[in-house]
Each structure stands twice: as C-alpha cells, then as structure tokens.
Write an enzyme that holds these catalytic residues in place. Structure first.
Site, PDB file in Angstrom:
ATOM      1  N   HIS B 269     -32.924  83.101 -45.026  1.00 15.61           N
ATOM      2  CA  HIS B 269     -33.804  84.167 -43.871  1.00 15.61           C
ATOM      3  C   HIS B 269     -32.712  84.963 -43.585  1.00 15.61           C
ATOM      4  O   HIS B 269     -31.884  85.834 -43.418  1.00 15.61           O
ATOM      5  CB  HIS B 269     -34.521  84.026 -43.639  1.00 15.61           C
ATOM      6  CG  HIS B 269     -35.554  85.254 -42.557  1.00 15.61           C
ATOM      7  ND1 HIS B 269     -36.308  86.046 -43.083  1.00 15.61           N
ATOM      8  CD2 HIS B 269     -34.759  85.312 -41.747  1.00 15.61           C
ATOM      9  CE1 HIS B 269     -36.686  86.341 -41.939  1.00 15.61           C
ATOM     10  NE2 HIS B 269     -36.067  86.945 -41.547  1.00 15.61           N
ATOM     11  N   GLU B 270     -32.372  84.393 -42.605  1.00 15.14           N
ATOM     12  CA  GLU B 270     -30.757  84.286 -41.126  1.00 15.14           C
ATOM     13  C   GLU B 270     -29.461  84.691 -42.101  1.00 15.14           C
ATOM     14  O   GLU B 270     -28.927  85.785 -41.984  1.00 15.14           O
ATOM     15  CB  GLU B 270     -31.122  83.621 -40.563  1.00 15.14           C
ATOM     16  CG  GLU B 270     -31.872  83.189 -39.701  1.00 15.14           C
ATOM     17  CD  GLU B 270     -33.133  83.914 -38.776  1.00 15.14           C
ATOM     18  OE1 GLU B 270     -32.066  84.911 -38.065  1.00 15.14           O
ATOM     19  OE2 GLU B 270     -33.697  83.874 -38.937  1.00 15.14           O
ATOM     20  N   HIS B 273     -29.459  88.050 -43.224  1.00 14.89           N
ATOM     21  CA  HIS B 273     -29.181  88.928 -42.053  1.00 14.89           C
ATOM     22  C   HIS B 273     -27.541  88.826 -41.890  1.00 14.89           C
ATOM     23  O   HIS B 273     -27.023  89.713 -41.569  1.00 14.89           O
ATOM     24  CB  HIS B 273     -30.015  88.571 -40.878  1.00 14.89           C
ATOM     25  CG  HIS B 273     -31.392  88.786 -40.398  1.00 14.89           C
ATOM     26  ND1 HIS B 273     -32.331  89.958 -40.736  1.00 14.89           N
ATOM     27  CD2 HIS B 273     -32.342  87.893 -39.800  1.00 14.89           C
ATOM     28  CE1 HIS B 273     -33.205  90.257 -40.362  1.00 14.89           C
ATOM     29  NE2 HIS B 273     -33.113  89.226 -39.978  1.00 14.89           N
ATOM     30  N   GLU B 299     -34.415  93.340 -41.675  1.00 16.82           N
ATOM     31  CA  GLU B 299     -35.594  92.509 -42.248  1.00 16.82           C
ATOM     32  C   GLU B 299     -35.143  92.941 -43.619  1.00 16.82           C
ATOM     33  O   GLU B 299     -35.855  91.865 -44.542  1.00 16.82           O
ATOM     34  CB  GLU B 299     -36.095  93.235 -41.912  1.00 16.82           C
ATOM     35  CG  GLU B 299     -37.544  92.163 -41.750  1.00 16.82           C
ATOM     36  CD  GLU B 299     -37.981  90.489 -41.007  1.00 16.82           C
ATOM     37  OE1 GLU B 299     -36.563  90.724 -39.982  1.00 16.82           O
ATOM     38  OE2 GLU B 299     -38.186  89.355 -41.623  1.00 16.82           O
TER      39      GLU B 299
END
Lengths: 508, 508
Positions: B269-270, B273, B299
């Site tokens: 997830h990170e 980003h 997101e």
C-alpha cells in the site's frame, strides 16, 4: 507564561532568537540525515533545502529590527549582573548579530556554492592523489577566506576574525607563543620515545566483529553518562556529533573490524562532545546560549573523555574485564598492562586523526602554521604540498609518500575556510588537561571512582563548572573561572611527561 | 540557466514557490524523523521547530507580493496551453495562494495547538476506552472545523471547503449520491458472503519471523519498481509514506509476527503511494506541482497496488513460490489457492484498517456520514459513540464492544479536522478500479506480465497517464483524461462481484 514584570523587549528578543535557533537546529538535522539515512537520490534537493534554510536564518539574524532591539536593551542590560541569563543572552546575541551583519548575504551564498564545489573536487582528488585538481579550488578558498576577514576591522592578524568566529576572544597573538612553547617541548619528547623500545599493539589488530564492538561501546558510553533518552548512536562514514536540542544530541560511529581502538576511542570522543551538549542547563534551550562555547572548549571535552579518562589505566581497570569477556578469544591472553600500553603506543605517523596523544599536536601545529602563511601571502597554494612534506620531515621525521596521506588528508580546507579551525584541536588538548587538573584538585576521589566504573563525580564537576553554562562564557572566561588561570601548556605537558615517561621508561 | 526569453515574473514565481516547497519538505523530514529515530527527549523542541517552519512557510505562501505576481502573470498565462508546465504552475499556485490567504495565521496557530492537545488526549483515551476524556477536545475540533469552513464562501455544504483542501473540485454533492449507490450495492453482497461458507485464513496466523518478513517484502517492492536509490524503508508504529523530494520518497513498515498479511499488504500500500511520488516528472521538482494531485487519486494508487495487483491471483503466481521458500515450514503444505483465498477472506469486522476489500468502504461511509452530520449540527459530539455503534450494527451487523474498537479507532478526527479526510479512501478504491480497467483496455498484456513478475508495463502506463503529471490535473480532470468518464462505481463493483462471486461461489 512570562513573569509579569519581564521586560517586553527581552521577550521579543527571545522569540526572535528562538526562531533562528529552530532553523539552525533543523539545518543540523538535514545534515545528520544526509550523513546517516538519506538515499543518494535525495542529495540535490537536500542541498537546496539546506541553502534555503540557511538563507532564512541569515535574514532573521541580520534583521535590523533585531539590531534595534539589542540597542534598546542596553539600559536594561546595564542593570543586570554579567553572569545572569538575560545579560548573557543579550551579550552573546549582540556578538552574533554584529558578526553576522558585517558579512554580505551575497558573499555567504557565493562562499557556500564554492565550498560545495571544492568539497566535491576534493572527494575525487583525495583518492586519486591529485592535488592539481583541487589547487584552483583551494586558491579560490584562500581568496574567499581573505575576503571574509576583510569584512572585519581591528584585527592584528588576518586569521584573527576567522579564529574568532569559532572561538570568541582567541587570536593569533595568544595562540602563536603557546604553540611555539608546546612544539619546543614536544619535539625532544617525541625523539626520546622514538629511541625507546617500541610498544607492541598487535593485540588491537585482530578481528573484532562489528556487532560485538557496537554493543560493548554502547555499554561504555551509557556508563559514562550518555543519555540515550536524549540521543542516539548511528553508523556513518565519519563519526560526528550533532545536536537538535538539549533533548536530542546524537552521535555516530564507524567500526573497523581490524582496528579495535578506532571505533572505541572515536566514539568516546564524540560522547565527550555530546555530554557537553546534553549537560547544558535546560533554561538555555532555544537560545543562542544553548551550545558549547568555543571550538577549543568543545574539543577539550571530547579529548578529556577520549584521552585523560578513556586512555587511562584506571578506566580500563573497570572496563577491561568486560572487554575481555566480549572478545575472550582475541584478548583472553592479553594482560591489562599490555592492553593499556597498546592503546597508548606513540609512533610518528602521517594521519592526524590516527595520531597518538604525544604527536597529535605536532600535526595540528603544522596545519596552523601553513594556513597562517597562506593567509599572510607568504605561501602560495601551489607550494603547499612541498611545504607540508618538508614540515612533516622536520617535525615527525617522515615524508608523506603521496598527497593523499599528506596535504589532502583533512577535509577542513576543502569544505570550509583556510584558517579558523585547526587551532581548536590543540587548544582543546591543552584545556582538557587544565580542566581535568582542576577537577581532581577539587575532588581527588574522581580517579578512584573511575576505577570503579563510576563517572558521576567527574560528570557533576563538569556539569557544574562547564556544561551548564553553554555559551555564557568565552573559553578564556571559563578558564579563568575554573582554573584561576589563563591558557597554559603546563598541565598538558605534566600529564604527557608523567604518563609517557612511565610507559616508555624515560628519564627527564 | 533560465532560457533567455523566459518570463522574468515566472522565474520569480518559481523562486518563491521553491522556497515554500523546500520548507514544507523539511517539515516532512522533521515528522519522519520524529516517527522513526528521534529520541523521546527531542519531542518538545521538535514540536517548536515544526511550528516555526510551518509559520514561515505560511508567511511566504501568503505574501501579498506573491499574490501580485500571480495577478501580473495573468496575461502571460492566457497565452499558454492549459496543459503546459508554466500554465499549470501558475494555476495551482494561484489556487494554493487564494486558499491560504483566506485563513488567518492566528487561526492556523490556534488550530495547530489544539490539534496537538487533542492528539495527546486521544493517545491516552483510546487504550483507556475513555471517550468522555476526548469529548471536549472533539467538540472544540468541531467548532474549529466549522470556523475553518466559514473562511470560505460559495459552498453548498459546510464540508465542501474541507474536502476541497485535499481534493480540488470534489464536494458533497458529487460524493453523496455515489456513496449512496455504492452502499446500496455493497450491503446485499456482504450479506450474501456472510451466508456462504467462511474462508479459512489460519495459514496467515502462524509465526513469521520479523527479519524474514522484512527481507521478503523488500524483494517484493523492489520488483514492483520501488527505487531504493530514491527512497528507503524503515520500521515505525504506523506505516506511512513521506516525501522530501522526487529523489527521496521513504516508506515505513510495521511487522506483526503472527499476522503475515499485515506488513505485506500495508507495505505494498505505502509502495503504491511512493511509486506515484517517485514517478513525478523531474522537471516538476521544487514546485507545488511535484506531489500527487488529490487524496483520492493518491489512495487510488496505494489501493491499486495493494488490492487490484497485490491481492490478485496472478501476482501470487509469481511471488507465492518465493514466499513458500522463505517460510517453508509454515506454508509448505498450503496451496496457492488456499493462500489466495486466505488473503481475500471477507468478514465484517470492527477496525477499518483491517477490513477486507468488500466491507472496507462501508467503514469509510459510516465515518463520512457521521462527520457530515456533526458539521451540519444534526449530531452532537456527545451522541457520536451511540450513532457510531448503531450504524455499525446496521451496516456490518456487529456492535463494537467498546469505544476503543469503535469511535476511538481512527486518529483522523483527533489529530486533524472533522471533515475532509475520509471520503478519499473510498473514492480511492473507486478510482483505482477505473484506472486499472483503463490500463488493461490499453494494454491487455499487463495481467499476463504480472503473472511473470513483470510490473514494468503497468508502471509505464501509470507513469505516462498519472504519475508524471503530479498536481497538474484535479482528480476529475485526470479521470476524464484517462478514462473518458467521470467518477463511477461500476468498474469497482464489477471487479468486486467478479472476484468475490468466484471466491464465495455466489450467483448474481
């Protein structure tokens, strides 16, 4: 809440200075991050970020409104005692302000850009043994150093304003005769030691695994009093100390797996710097007083812990059994006396930072004399390598086989100025002995406690007499208060003669 | 060197914006350091340093000279294409300027102080299950959120200016009908899944040692395209991404040794980003364009990598044999199909951040509706826990046994504002599916390449269509450009129905 009767202009002064202090602390963090964890890709933006913050700090520090405030506070200041926090704050802030406004912003930006370029050139030239590559940069550094000095007036020697920037009240007229005496006394001592049988320090050059070294060293500095709740230890290429607040003073370490003494003593050295910063009185936080007072006094603290404490026999009475326990295979058969002799071996060598306590100051004085000659115009940069080598032969009896291990070894001239930095290393050694002598006169139990692994009494004395004051006093004011005397080589030479006379069985 | 014909006012604009950008990047580094390596003793000074820099950035961003420059540049801008770097820079800078000048500095300082206090109260209240303790703070946060909104005009809903701050052009009128549709379609699906036989995910809850997890994950994100020369990975209590320049985008990870899925998917997830930030065109560096465009689009990138890629069967065709190799004892007997089902288990649960793809948006919509009600004044803060619990029972069929796992679970309201944040999570999910659908239409080989462990084609598409643009386009402009459509729930619901219909053997 400020006290109801607190001078409003003092409150405004504190507010303005606190902003400057915040920005300068953040610049330190940017530098720390760059040396520890920043990925390579971050370098370009990081340089820009540092430049932006430095520029803002400079603008705020040279704001004429700050100057006016300092003028307006003169009558208020006149009613305060010299030692009071408020008087000291106004005094030091005025000194910083008056120094800062002399130097044009444009010059600061020009100097910074040149220093970045010179550093890069040096980073390539040093491993390539290519002095010619950095010579033009160094010539420009010399020009800029002279130009910087020219912004100041009332100096006797062109190096004085550069020295004063790091060590208020210090100048060539004070330093030169002291260095002269010191050199005269050290040279015959080095000669006598060279004639004595050499010490065997091969016990230090076995394999000592990184993790075990780190964990032993961590235990040592914790015991010395380094507060890990207000600091941390990381690994970097070159060890350094940095401080972001009294509550956040970090050190770094570099491990050499075949040189036990390197990480050990360089970490104790940095711990000395850090103990000083951690020991500053909390009420100084956020002011320009909240840092060590001068490069010489700062170095006195790193050298006091590294050498007078860390290389003493008593220190190892406590720590050597633990070191043996950590490295049983390597040191199980080495007696404490063998180890103590090994870590104090004297041998003329090429590299300043690796030098023993006896020869170290000779390295420093060579640099100091050469930079004065360059600033005065009596030594051209192109003749520097030859002058360097001649002086090494004269003072240490060895000629550098190349410039990498000669004139290119120290970063200082290549990343900073010519002048203003090196003297602090030797003054620091002298002052460390003056302070330590005073500490033991005051509390003769200090060395006895050290043998038991207790450093609190020494800490207490240093905190009370030195650390807590931050930048309140100049090096000379502090020396006067603590020892009742000015700068002197005698305590250092007594210490060196006693210790090395014994170690090398010399007659004086 | 700027081009000779470059508009001088544009050069001045870039210079001013670059300063603001530098300071804001440094604030990010101060926050990163605080979360990773700062010793506890550094906290007080760090808070002050961050406040000082934020204040300086705000002053520079609201400098009337900047406003004048932006006015002066209008005719120049009128001759540029909308998509050009210069026009985009002027447009976005004007938007930032006009938003910043509406909010008084005094309010910003007051808000910051309150947020720090509210965060501290929450840090204690959450583990103590003590909503009453934070209630007065939350009431003040609500007042401040309403006050902040009041500085803006021309909005339909009081939450609009708070939403716009993170997602330009987005507002309640757009979001609410979409959320309504989404909820109507998700609720029966959750019910159908609840009636189906549960998936056994016990294979994920064995012991997986920290170091092995870290090294496996590092290999995964390197393969996904995370550039370690322009970033790094550290461990923190809560995972996050921070960015100090396009060349320095860092992520953090938290390992749970009995929950294999946690670190794995939160790190992917990170990484999503971070890939976005690392993929911004280098010529945007130092400008306000050099960051992701909106919370919803940001997101969409984290969720695209975490879910559409990371929880796909194809992804594990490549990585599962490696994961099995790392954890042979734990996973040697678990088939890829069992593993694939385990990481996609759907189960209504209490904690948003642990929720599966199907129920996740229900958590978000509960928060969104409750914050709108509070902002509108139809829900009092003191009635929030009850409203929360009732809605959890209604939408997810479970009642939080305490506020720790209920209304106190997310930090957002307690450290920030009420309003403006949560909607981005669900919009991100919707947009991720819209983008991924468009990517596969453009390049149908993408999923095939993923099965072979090749992520370059997907990266190329994302970089070309999304990453490189930074903040040039709003979320809606980007959607329009990339998909030819506006915001839609269809691609997301198609994805969810296909995937979970298969996994749970559902008939629609």
């Amino acid at each position: 809440m400020p006290l109801p009767n607190k001078e409003p202009k003092l409150i405004e002064l504190e507010q303005r200075l606190s902003e400057v202090n915040d920005i300068e602390s953040v610049v330190s963090l940017l530098n720390w991050d760059q040396a520890t964890y920043m990925p390579a890709g971050g370098a370009a933006a990081r340089g820009r970020q540092i430049a932006t913050l430095k520029q803002i700090a400079h603008e705020k520090l040279t704001d004429p409104a700050l100057g006016q405030l300092l003028e307006d506070l003169r009558p208020y200041e006149a009613n305060l005692s010299y030692d009071s926090l408020a008087a000291s704050l106004i005094r030091i802030a005025r000194r910083d302000y008056q120094r800062a406004i002399r130097v044009p912003s444009e010059f600061m930006a020009r100097l910074s850009r040149h220093q970045a370029a010179a550093y890069e050139a040096w980073s390539e030239a040093r491993p390539a043994n290519d002095f010619a590559k950095v010579q033009p940069y160094l010539e420009k550094t010399l020009d800029l150093s002279q130009e910087l000095a020219s912004f100041f007036t009332n100096w006797q020697h062109i190096a004085d304003p550069l020295i004063e920037a790091n060590d208020d009240g210090m100048n060539v007229a004070i330093i030169q005769p002291i260095f002269h005496q010191l050199r005269q006394q050290l040279l015959p001592l080095v000669e006598a030691i060279a004639a004595a049988p050499a010490i065997d320090n091969s016990c230090l050059h076995q394999f000592f695994a990184e993790q075990e070294q780190l964990s032993f060293i961590k235990g040592v500095i914790f015991r010395l009093g380094y507060d890990f709740n207000r600091g941390r230890q990381d690994q970097t290429l070159h060890p350094f100390t940095s401080k972001f607040s009294i509550g956040d003073v970090r050190i770094t370490t570099r491990i050499y797996e075949h040189h036990l003494e390197q990480a050990l003593f360089s970490t104790i050295h940095e711990t000395g710097h850090a103990l000083y910063e951690q020991g500053i009185a909390p009420e100084l936080e956020g002011t320009p007083l909240a840092t060590g007072t001068a490069s010489s006094v700062h170095e006195s603290q790193s050298r006091l812990w590294e050498n007078l404490v860390g290389r003493s026999r008593g220190f190892w009475e406590w720590f050597y059994p633990q070191l043996q326990g950590t490295f049983m295979r390597q040191l199980g058969q080495t007696s404490i006396q063998q180890f103590y002799r090994a870590i104090n071996k004297v041998q003329p060598s090429l590299i300043r930072t690796d030098a023993d306590e006896v020869t170290y100051n000779l390295h420093v004085m060579i640099r100091f004399d050469l930079e004065l000659a360059m600033l005065e115009g009596s030594l051209a940069v192109q003749d520097l390598p030859q002058a360097w080598n001649e002086r090494y032969q004269k003072d240490l009896g060895i000629i550098p086989p190349n410039d990498t291990n000669g004139v290119l070894q120290d970063v200082h001239w290549y990343v900073g100025l010519i002048g203003g930095m090196f003297h602090g290393y030797t003054l620091g050694n002298l002052i460390s002995a003056q302070f330590y002598e005073a500490a033991i006169v005051y509390d003769p139990e200090i060395p006895v406690e050290i043998e038991r692994g207790n450093f609190q009494r020494l800490q207490d004395w240093l905190k009370l007499n030195i650390y807590q004051h931050g930048r309140k006093y100049t090096a000379q004011e502090l020396l006067e208060r603590v020892t009742g005397n000015g700068l002197s080589i005698d305590p250092f030479m007594n210490y060196i003669r006693n210790k090395y006379g014994y170690l090398y069985n010399l007659k004086f």
